[in-house]
Design an enzyme around this catalytic site. Sequence first.
Site, PDB file in Angstrom:
ATOM      1  CE  LYS A  19      -4.382  -1.457   1.935  1.00 47.12           C
ATOM      2  NZ  LYS A  19      -5.404  -1.183   2.931  1.00 47.12           N
ATOM      3  CE  LYS A  37     -14.394  -2.869   1.112  1.00 52.04           C
ATOM      4  NZ  LYS A  37     -13.995  -2.802   2.519  1.00 52.04           N
ATOM      5  CE  LYS A  80      -7.053  -7.477  -1.741  1.00 54.02           C
ATOM      6  NZ  LYS A  80      -7.180  -7.052  -0.345  1.00 54.02           N
TER       7      LYS A  80
HETATM    8  P1  AMP Z   1     -11.358  -5.214   3.543  1.00 58.52           P
HETATM    9  O1  AMP Z   1     -12.301  -4.857   2.459  1.00 58.52           O
HETATM   10  O2  AMP Z   1      -9.925  -5.015   3.141  1.00 58.52           O
HETATM   11  O3  AMP Z   1     -11.696  -4.619   4.859  1.00 58.52           O
HETATM   12  O4  AMP Z   1     -11.475  -6.793   3.721  1.00 58.52           O
HETATM   13  C1  AMP Z   1     -12.486  -7.384   4.525  1.00 58.52           C
HETATM   14  C2  AMP Z   1     -12.443  -8.882   4.427  1.00 58.52           C
HETATM   15  O5  AMP Z   1     -12.690  -9.304   3.094  1.00 58.52           O
HETATM   16  C3  AMP Z   1     -11.083  -9.492   4.817  1.00 58.52           C
HETATM   17  O6  AMP Z   1     -11.307 -10.685   5.533  1.00 58.52           O
HETATM   18  C4  AMP Z   1     -10.438  -9.759   3.488  1.00 58.52           C
HETATM   19  O7  AMP Z   1      -9.493 -10.814   3.541  1.00 58.52           O
HETATM   20  C5  AMP Z   1     -11.659 -10.155   2.652  1.00 58.52           C
HETATM   21  N1  AMP Z   1     -11.399  -9.888   1.229  1.00 58.52           N
HETATM   22  C6  AMP Z   1     -11.223  -8.674   0.642  1.00 58.52           C
HETATM   23  N2  AMP Z   1     -10.954  -8.807  -0.666  1.00 58.52           N
HETATM   24  C7  AMP Z   1     -10.963 -10.140  -0.932  1.00 58.52           C
HETATM   25  C8  AMP Z   1     -10.742 -10.931  -2.106  1.00 58.52           C
HETATM   26  N3  AMP Z   1     -10.486 -10.369  -3.275  1.00 58.52           N
HETATM   27  N4  AMP Z   1     -10.827 -12.277  -1.991  1.00 58.52           N
HETATM   28  C9  AMP Z   1     -11.099 -12.862  -0.805  1.00 58.52           C
HETATM   29  N5  AMP Z   1     -11.299 -12.184   0.339  1.00 58.52           N
HETATM   30  C10 AMP Z   1     -11.236 -10.832   0.288  1.00 58.52           C
END
Ligand code: AMP
Length: 338
Positions: free
Chosen positions: A117, A203, A200
């Site tokens: 990041k 968002k 990956k």
């Molecule tokens: P975040 O949006 O970064 O707060 O992620 C929240 C949860 O979603 C965490 O457990 C991440 O590991 C999961 N997550 C986010 N993006 C992915 C993805 N592309 N594939 C699988 N899990 C994801």
Amino acid sequence: MTQTTFTPRVFSGIKPSGGLTLGNYLGAIKRFVGMQGEMETVYCVVDMHAITVWQDPKELANATREVAAGYLAAGLDPTQSILFNQSQVSAHAELGWIFNCVARVGWMNRMTQFKDKAGSNAEKVSLGLYAYPSLMAADILLYHATHVPVGEDQKQHVELTRDIAHKFNHDFKVDFFPETTPVIDGPATRIMNLRDGTKKMSKSGESDMERINMTDDADKIAKKFKKAKTDPTPLPETYEGLNDRPEARNLVEIYAALSDMTPQAVIADYAGAGWGQFKPALADLAVAKLAPISSEMARLMDDPAEIDRILATGAEKARAIAEPILKQTYDIVGFLRS
Ligand code: AMP
Ligand code: TRP
């Protein structure tokens, strides 16, 4: 030292920074809902983590409600799980500070997500972004959580949580914080970007075409899958045939996770099929699974006061667990309190 047995408890969280993606749904929310009833479950909208990068204040409140709506629409039951936003429980920040004094700078320097990041801009990012994994350890250990369902990208942070718990217990000669297990299972622990199967799905990618948002309508979902990058070869006869085909593998894994099948079973059904057959089937499946959730999210978002009430009740329940654990931590550390 006698080994304390900790009651099994799940904790996990999602940042309210931008809209929820199919990665969040399959890698996190769907699995969180599946753990309800198995043990005590505590799920959080981690707004304090979101501000490690700039968030517009007016949008942050809305994004917080939207993540809560996503959890609820996907089946999280606020009478079975505790659902709240992090900033309403001040103990997270308080334990986070103590953990900043337990974690070592060398440990933080190994965090690959920070390196990704911050990139070449490391001098200019917030101190919060650097300290973030220590706050995440506080989120988890404040509830003495034993199980943390997350996507693959969070594995290193959960391992750091174990290191922090271990060092705290060791330094203060206590057996106070449990060893936390990351729960990373099923076919959807790392959903990839639709335009580049080596990245990956997130968002904050540059183009909206890279990701499926939980609020996308049927036309958008169909268009995004149709345009998703693939190779010219049809689907293989065996799962191993997906090796070195990251984009193909990703679409098969999304299909598997959405349909609660194994990727092997999906391959058995579609062996030899071309993308012109598989992509529309995948789009139909995604629409069938996501449409009821996105319409329920929209319904919930029409009544923000109700979401706020659910989060307030959840915060009260969360504080009832967190505050006694924080008080005991203060006593262990030697903080004087009256
Ligand atoms: P975040 O949006 O970064 O707060 O992620 C929240 C949860 O979603 C965490 O457990 C991440 O590991 C999961 N997550 C986010 N993006 C992915 C993805 N592309 N594939 C699988 N899990 C994801
Ligand atoms: N760091 C996680 C992410 O970016 C979100 C998070 C914060 C979290 N606190 C947590 C996940 C505690 C699990 C447990 O996805």
